[in-house]
Design a protein around this motif. Structure first.
Motif, PDB file in Angstrom:
ATOM      1  N   HIS A   1       5.547  -1.903   7.203  1.00  0.00           N
ATOM      2  CA  HIS A   1       4.490  -2.170   6.225  1.00  0.00           C
ATOM      3  C   HIS A   1       4.669  -3.588   5.677  1.00  0.00           C
ATOM      4  O   HIS A   1       5.798  -4.031   5.441  1.00  0.00           O
TER       5      HIS A   1
ATOM      6  N   ARG B   1       0.731  -7.282   0.370  1.00  0.00           N
ATOM      7  CA  ARG B   1      -0.653  -7.760   0.340  1.00  0.00           C
ATOM      8  C   ARG B   1      -0.747  -9.210   0.786  1.00  0.00           C
ATOM      9  O   ARG B   1      -1.706  -9.601   1.452  1.00  0.00           O
TER      10      ARG B   1
ATOM     11  N   ASP C   1       0.869  -1.174   0.000  1.00  0.00           N
ATOM     12  CA  ASP C   1       0.000   0.000   0.000  1.00  0.00           C
ATOM     13  C   ASP C   1       0.904   1.221   0.000  1.00  0.00           C
ATOM     14  O   ASP C   1       1.364   1.682   1.051  1.00  0.00           O
TER      15      ASP C   1
ATOM     16  N   LYS D   1      -0.006   4.407   2.106  1.00  0.00           N
ATOM     17  CA  LYS D   1       0.310   4.322   3.536  1.00  0.00           C
ATOM     18  C   LYS D   1       1.807   4.481   3.766  1.00  0.00           C
ATOM     19  O   LYS D   1       2.233   5.103   4.747  1.00  0.00           O
TER      20      LYS D   1
END
Length: 231
Positions: free
Chosen positions: A96, A99, A84, A87
């Motif tokens: 982070h 997916r 993402d 973000k």
């Protein structure tokens, strides 16, 4: 020969049209080129943005189609490896995750292969075409903080390529671990010094020339020792 195909936007034949400035369906995608062979019938369940988890769901909903096929082609990994980026742009200091975390990706792909075999069919995997990390970095940074994204990447966009390459290696590992046939479409790009010319300006989707490369790689594999065979 009847094939079922489960994959992402590459299998769907999605390319970026710079004149229309949007993604469109390619009339000369590798699947459509394969369908020109009257002896080859393809049920294509590929979806834009599809991950291997979503692919499993589609397979479960289409068991009758799988049972009617001779082979089931699977092509996942590109979306699974993605992040993402908004973000990341907003919080480059934070942790982070992609997916689909690599362990989940590997485990789910193995389950997909098992599902195909339970239905009495032969799975065949495609590995991932390479990306152009510079093009892709420019693409994902549009409207976001390129500086923050680059900071999270450790100061060099090459990290995107290496991360994507790790998922390609995972596909190869899954094939080796399960004794599954794999068609190497990646090398068809990498053998060319100008391989990025076969990608759209987003740096990740093959363009129409790239789709012809994929079709040629599949045809070459089919002609050599019949890779679409039971193991």
């Amino acid at each position: 020969m009847k094939l079922c195909f489960f994959g992402d936007s590459i299998g769907k034949g999605v390319v970026y049209d710079p004149e229309k400035e949007r993604y469109v369906a390619c009339d000369t995608s590798f699947v459509k080129l394969m369908e020109q062979d009257e002896a080859c019938r393809i049920e294509n369940f590929s979806r834009y943005g599809c991950t291997v988890t979503r692919g499993m769901e589609l397979m479960e909903k289409n068991t009758e189609k799988i049972e009617a096929a001779d082979y089931v082609l699977l092509e996942f990994g590109g979306n699974d490896s993605d992040f993402d980026w908004q973000k990341i742009s907003e919080a480059p200091e934070a942790a982070h995750t992609p997916r689909t975390p690599i362990e989940v990706f590997t485990d789910t792909y193995q389950k997909a292969i098992e599902q195909v075999r339970r239905l009495g069919k032969i799975p065949v995997l495609l590995n991932l075409p390479p990306i152009d990390e510079k093009k892709y970095f420019r693409w994902i940074s549009r409207g976001l903080s390129a500086e923050n994204i680059l900071k999270w990447l450790g100061g060099d966009s090459i990290y995107i390529y290496r991360w994507h390459e790790m998922y390609n290696a995972a596909v190869c590992d899954v094939c080796n671990a399960t004794g599954t046939q794999m068609i190497d479409i990646r090398s068809a790009f990498l053998i060319r010094k100008d391989y990025t010319d076969y990608l759209c300006e987003d740096g990740i989707h093959p363009n129409s020339r790239g789709h012809r490369l994929i079709r040629e790689a599949i045809e070459a594999a089919a002609a050599k020792a019949s890779p679409l065979r039971a193991t």
